[in-house]
Design a protein around this motif. Structure first.
Motif, short mmCIF file in Angstrom:
data_model
loop_
_atom_site.label_atom_id
_atom_site.label_comp_id
_atom_site.label_asym_id
_atom_site.label_seq_id
_atom_site.Cartn_x
_atom_site.Cartn_y
_atom_site.Cartn_z
N GLU A 13 -1.00 9.69 4.20
CA GLU A 13 0.13 9.46 3.32
C GLU A 13 1.33 8.92 4.10
O GLU A 13 2.05 8.06 3.61
N MET A 14 1.55 9.41 5.31
CA MET A 14 2.66 8.92 6.12
C MET A 14 2.46 7.46 6.51
O MET A 14 3.42 6.71 6.64
N GLN A 15 1.21 7.04 6.69
CA GLN A 15 0.93 5.64 7.00
C GLN A 15 1.37 4.74 5.85
O GLN A 15 1.97 3.69 6.07
N VAL A 16 1.12 5.17 4.62
CA VAL A 16 1.54 4.37 3.46
C VAL A 16 3.07 4.31 3.39
O VAL A 16 3.64 3.24 3.15
N VAL A 17 3.73 5.44 3.63
CA VAL A 17 5.20 5.48 3.55
C VAL A 17 5.81 4.63 4.66
O VAL A 17 6.76 3.87 4.41
N THR A 18 5.31 4.71 5.87
CA THR A 18 5.89 3.92 6.97
C THR A 18 5.63 2.43 6.79
O THR A 18 6.48 1.62 7.15
N CYS A 19 4.48 2.07 6.22
CA CYS A 19 4.23 0.65 5.94
C CYS A 19 5.21 0.14 4.90
O CYS A 19 5.71 -0.98 5.01
N PHE A 20 5.50 0.95 3.89
CA PHE A 20 6.46 0.53 2.88
C PHE A 20 7.85 0.39 3.47
O PHE A 20 8.60 -0.53 3.12
N ALA A 21 8.22 1.25 4.38
CA ALA A 21 9.56 1.20 4.98
C ALA A 21 9.79 -0.12 5.71
O ALA A 21 10.93 -0.58 5.82
N ASP A 22 8.73 -0.75 6.20
CA ASP A 22 8.86 -2.03 6.90
C ASP A 22 9.11 -3.20 5.95
O ASP A 22 9.71 -4.19 6.33
N ALA A 23 8.62 -3.10 4.70
CA ALA A 23 8.68 -4.26 3.80
C ALA A 23 9.19 -3.88 2.42
O ALA A 23 8.64 -4.29 1.41
N PHE A 24 10.25 -3.14 2.34
CA PHE A 24 10.74 -2.69 1.04
C PHE A 24 11.59 -3.73 0.33
O PHE A 24 12.07 -3.49 -0.76
N ARG A 25 11.83 -4.89 0.90
CA ARG A 25 12.70 -5.90 0.28
C ARG A 25 12.04 -6.63 -0.88
O ARG A 25 12.71 -7.14 -1.75
N SER A 26 10.74 -6.67 -0.89
CA SER A 26 10.02 -7.41 -1.93
C SER A 26 9.94 -6.57 -3.21
O SER A 26 9.67 -5.37 -3.17
N HIS A 27 10.14 -7.23 -4.35
CA HIS A 27 10.05 -6.53 -5.63
C HIS A 27 8.62 -6.11 -5.94
O HIS A 27 8.39 -5.06 -6.53
N GLN A 76 6.32 2.33 -6.09
CA GLN A 76 6.79 3.27 -7.10
C GLN A 76 5.62 3.86 -7.89
O GLN A 76 5.61 5.06 -8.20
N ALA A 77 4.64 3.04 -8.20
CA ALA A 77 3.45 3.55 -8.90
C ALA A 77 2.71 4.55 -8.02
O ALA A 77 2.23 5.59 -8.50
N TRP A 78 2.63 4.27 -6.72
CA TRP A 78 1.97 5.19 -5.80
C TRP A 78 2.73 6.51 -5.69
O TRP A 78 2.12 7.58 -5.68
N ILE A 79 4.06 6.45 -5.67
CA ILE A 79 4.88 7.67 -5.58
C ILE A 79 4.66 8.54 -6.82
O ILE A 79 4.53 9.77 -6.71
N VAL A 80 4.62 7.92 -8.00
CA VAL A 80 4.40 8.68 -9.23
C VAL A 80 3.06 9.40 -9.17
O VAL A 80 2.95 10.59 -9.47
#
Length: 114
Positions: free
Chosen positions: A50-64, A71-75
């Motif tokens: 789960e941390m791998q998914v979160v850290t990957c998102f932190a690198d590329a959060f600028r894209s819609h 957001q769907a994954w977080i839900v």
């Protein structure tokens, strides 16, 4: 206490106990379920995933697009924290979509830079 009696878990089995008291009654929340079945090592591996998914998102959060998939994954992550297994096909698909969309975003940045 369960953690001291079986630090490596009880192994995989069917949830719940029967009328004779055989089996292990398990909570429906994913972290507790995986801790009972796999112990400290199994829950650590799941949290690392789960941390791998979160850290990957932190690198590329600028894209819609990446933001919507994340957001769907977080839900679904929080829904499984309340009642779930973290191993349903939809959950694994969304995890893969977050990782692949981050790779897509990083490749497009490299192409734009060159």
């Amino acid at each position: 206490m369960l953690a001291f009696k079986k630090p490596f878990g009880f192994g995989f089995r069917i949830d719940g106990s029967d009328s004779l008291g055989r089996g292990i009654p398990v909570s429906a929340t994913a972290p507790v379920k995986w801790f009972v079945y796999t112990g400290y090592i199994g829950i650590a591996l799941l949290f690392l995933r789960e941390m791998q998914v979160v850290t990957c998102f932190a690198d590329a959060f600028r894209s819609h697009f990446v933001l919507k998939v994340f957001q769907a994954w977080i839900v679904l992550l929080f829904q499984h924290l309340v009642y779930g297994t973290w191993m349903t096909p939809l959950y694994l698909l969304l995890s893969a979509m977050v990782l692949s969309s981050v790779c897509r975003e990083q490749l497009s940045r490299v192409r734009d830079a060159t």
